[in-house]
Design an enzyme around this catalytic site. Structure first.
Site, PDB file in Angstrom:
ATOM      1  N   GLY A  10       0.804  -1.215   0.000  1.00  0.00           N
ATOM      2  CA  GLY A  10       0.000   0.000   0.000  1.00  0.00           C
ATOM      3  C   GLY A  10       0.838   1.266   0.000  1.00  0.00           C
ATOM      4  CG  ASP A  36      -5.048 -12.774   5.591  1.00  0.00           C
ATOM      5  OD1 ASP A  36      -5.254 -11.757   6.294  1.00  0.00           O
ATOM      6  OD2 ASP A  36      -5.963 -13.449   5.102  1.00  0.00           O
ATOM      7  CB  VAL A  37      -2.577  -8.571   9.098  1.00  0.00           C
ATOM      8  CG1 VAL A  37      -1.242  -8.088   8.573  1.00  0.00           C
ATOM      9  CG2 VAL A  37      -3.743  -7.843   8.439  1.00  0.00           C
ATOM     10  CE1 TYR A 124      -9.983   3.042   7.102  1.00  0.00           C
ATOM     11  CE2 TYR A 124     -10.575   5.273   7.733  1.00  0.00           C
ATOM     12  CZ  TYR A 124      -9.617   4.349   7.367  1.00  0.00           C
ATOM     13  OH  TYR A 124      -8.304   4.732   7.244  1.00  0.00           O
ATOM     14  CE  LYS A 128      -7.057   2.579  10.787  1.00  0.00           C
ATOM     15  NZ  LYS A 128      -5.920   1.653  10.473  1.00  0.00           N
TER      16      LYS A 128
HETATM   17  N1  LIG Z   1      -4.184   6.892   2.705  1.00  0.00           N
HETATM   18  C1  LIG Z   1      -4.747   7.778   3.522  1.00  0.00           C
HETATM   19  O1  LIG Z   1      -5.231   8.824   3.051  1.00  0.00           O
HETATM   20  C2  LIG Z   1      -4.808   7.527   5.004  1.00  0.00           C
HETATM   21  C3  LIG Z   1      -5.401   8.515   5.802  1.00  0.00           C
HETATM   22  C4  LIG Z   1      -5.457   8.316   7.179  1.00  0.00           C
HETATM   23  C5  LIG Z   1      -4.936   7.167   7.732  1.00  0.00           C
HETATM   24  N2  LIG Z   1      -4.373   6.217   6.935  1.00  0.00           N
HETATM   25  C6  LIG Z   1      -3.880   5.007   7.582  1.00  0.00           C
HETATM   26  O2  LIG Z   1      -2.611   4.657   7.100  1.00  0.00           O
HETATM   27  C7  LIG Z   1      -2.459   3.233   7.096  1.00  0.00           C
HETATM   28  C8  LIG Z   1      -1.982   2.775   5.729  1.00  0.00           C
HETATM   29  O3  LIG Z   1      -2.939   3.184   4.766  1.00  0.00           O
HETATM   30  P1  LIG Z   1      -2.600   3.217   3.196  1.00  0.00           P
HETATM   31  O4  LIG Z   1      -3.137   4.458   2.655  1.00  0.00           O
HETATM   32  O5  LIG Z   1      -1.193   2.849   2.966  1.00  0.00           O
HETATM   33  O6  LIG Z   1      -3.548   2.042   2.709  1.00  0.00           O
HETATM   34  P2  LIG Z   1      -3.516   1.271   1.287  1.00  0.00           P
HETATM   35  O7  LIG Z   1      -2.707   2.017   0.300  1.00  0.00           O
HETATM   36  O8  LIG Z   1      -4.942   0.959   0.993  1.00  0.00           O
HETATM   37  O9  LIG Z   1      -2.744  -0.054   1.654  1.00  0.00           O
HETATM   38  C9  LIG Z   1      -3.258  -0.971   2.550  1.00  0.00           C
HETATM   39  C10 LIG Z   1      -2.638  -2.299   2.263  1.00  0.00           C
HETATM   40  O10 LIG Z   1      -3.176  -3.263   3.205  1.00  0.00           O
HETATM   41  C11 LIG Z   1      -3.301  -4.469   2.505  1.00  0.00           C
HETATM   42  N3  LIG Z   1      -4.222  -5.392   3.178  1.00  0.00           N
HETATM   43  C12 LIG Z   1      -5.569  -5.355   3.225  1.00  0.00           C
HETATM   44  N4  LIG Z   1      -6.035  -6.423   3.896  1.00  0.00           N
HETATM   45  C13 LIG Z   1      -4.959  -7.142   4.293  1.00  0.00           C
HETATM   46  C14 LIG Z   1      -4.784  -8.352   4.986  1.00  0.00           C
HETATM   47  N5  LIG Z   1      -5.844  -9.058   5.439  1.00  0.00           N
HETATM   48  N6  LIG Z   1      -3.519  -8.809   5.208  1.00  0.00           N
HETATM   49  C15 LIG Z   1      -2.450  -8.119   4.739  1.00  0.00           C
HETATM   50  N7  LIG Z   1      -2.546  -6.980   4.049  1.00  0.00           N
HETATM   51  C16 LIG Z   1      -3.802  -6.477   3.826  1.00  0.00           C
HETATM   52  C17 LIG Z   1      -3.785  -4.072   1.137  1.00  0.00           C
HETATM   53  O11 LIG Z   1      -3.544  -5.113   0.223  1.00  0.00           O
HETATM   54  P3  LIG Z   1      -4.464  -5.231  -1.118  1.00  0.00           P
HETATM   55  O12 LIG Z   1      -4.133  -4.010  -1.924  1.00  0.00           O
HETATM   56  O13 LIG Z   1      -4.000  -6.497  -1.707  1.00  0.00           O
HETATM   57  O14 LIG Z   1      -5.879  -5.242  -0.642  1.00  0.00           O
HETATM   58  C18 LIG Z   1      -2.944  -2.830   0.851  1.00  0.00           C
HETATM   59  O15 LIG Z   1      -1.740  -3.140   0.201  1.00  0.00           O
HETATM   60  C19 LIG Z   1      -3.811   2.663   7.511  1.00  0.00           C
HETATM   61  O16 LIG Z   1      -3.787   2.340   8.880  1.00  0.00           O
HETATM   62  C20 LIG Z   1      -4.771   3.809   7.290  1.00  0.00           C
HETATM   63  O17 LIG Z   1      -5.881   3.750   8.161  1.00  0.00           O
HETATM   64  C21 LIG Z   1      -4.298   6.378   5.580  1.00  0.00           C
END
Ligand SMILES: NC(=O)c1ccc[n+]([C@@H]2O[C@H](COP(=O)([O-])OP(=O)(O)OC[C@H]3O[C@@H](n4cnc5c(N)ncnc54)[C@H](OP(=O)(O)O)[C@@H]3O)[C@@H](O)[C@H]2O)c1
Length: 285
Positions: A10, A36-37, A124, A128
């Protein structure tokens, strides 16, 4: 020291993995296919076998996916951080987990700090908020970092690609009635490193300075992509959140204040416009 990163496919996990690998750190960057977490047994076996110094959880189920599948949301956003925190504690490793401004309902017009009580308004946000509590209860020395509206290389999202779309002459739909803090993933990664180095534990907010709507973000992205106001005007199609008809509600006003980092002696991160300028500049090369 070895560092395990989950959800490394991600945006945040990818950026952190690259930054650490470039710095010569021994990183085990795990995509969903690698771990898979939600499989607590696999998590326990892997962390036990690798004996890392730090476990970082970047896996998450997205905002609308959570609304469609609350059971999966609970498994990924609550039970997984609980299991990872527990496994890290048993292995004597530090644990870092990410969370979000969406733990707040955004109904007021205020800056939320780490001292404000979460009041989520979506599946969500609820999962969270519960995941934060689960990690801290399983391992009180966990570091939980809430961030907001993250952009950077490696993700196809409005914030990460608006400048590219408009530069190519394609229009973007930009929401005008939702306000939040914005965060450049590289600034987030660097700040997390500083917090860890200073021994920060518990809850931290990490965002760039400033507040904006998606519309303001899009107009700035267009400017930085070299478009004049007249060129940009037809490319920024403004809409309301309600008009987007998305499955999950988004909070209206959730800028984050970074009190905990300030208490560690860390200066605020640069303004989001300066961070976006660097990202758009790098993206041109
Ligand atoms: N992006 C934002 O704007 C934002 C804002 C606030 C907070 N955050 C926080 O930042 C953190 C990272 O977010 P991000 O933006 O990097 O998210 P992201 O780009 O959607 O990446 C999340 C990753 O988690 C993987 N995933 C989903 N289910 C899983 C499982 N069961 N086992 C292992 N991996 C799994 C996904 O894989 P797949 O792609 O294969 O599904 C994806 O690669 C999160 O805690 C999020 O709440 C993000």
């Amino acid at each position: 020291m070895k560092i395990i990163i989950t959800g490394a496919g991600g945006l945040v996990g990818g950026a952190l993995s690259r930054r650490l690998a470039d710095a010569g750190v021994d990183v085990l960057a795990l995509r969903r296919a690698d771990l898979d977490v939600t499989d607590a047994g696999a998590v326990e076996r892997l962390v036990g076998a690798e004996r890392p110094g730090l476990v970082v959880n970047c896996a998450v189920l997205g905002v609308d996916e959570c609304e469609r599948d609350p059971a999966a949301a609970h498994a990924v956003n609550v039970e997984a951080p609980r299991a990872l925190a527990r496994s890290a504690a048993r292995a004597g490793a530090a644990f870092l987990h990410f969370s979000t401004n969406y733990v707040f309902d955004g109904e007021g017009r205020k800056l939320y700090t780490e001292e404000d009580e979460p009041r989520p308004a979506s599946v969500y946000g609820r999962t969270k908020a519960e995941g934060e509590r689960a990690a801290l209860a399983a391992y009180p020395r966990s570091l939980v970092v809430r961030t907001s509206w993250v952009f950077g290389a490696g993700k196809r999202s409005f914030l990460s690609t608006a400048h590219r779309e408009m530069r190519a002459g394609r229009s973007v739909r930009a929401i005008r009635d939702t306000w939040a803090s914005v965060t450049y993933v590289e600034d987030l990664s660097a700040r997390v490193g500083e917090i860890l180095e200073r021994g920060g534990r518990g809850l931290f907010h990490v965002v760039n300075e400033g507040v904006c709507t998606y519309e303001e973000f899009a107009r700035e992205a267009a400017r930085l992509a070299g478009l004049g106001e007249r060129e940009a005007a037809p490319l920024v199609e403004t809409v309301t959140e309600a008009e987007m008809l998305r499955p999950a509600a988004r909070p209206r006003y959730t800028p984050l204040g970074c009190l905990a980092a300030e208490r560690l002696g860390l200066a605020p991160l640069r303004d989001w416009r300066a961070a976006l300028a660097e990202y758009v500049g790098n993206d041109e090369r």
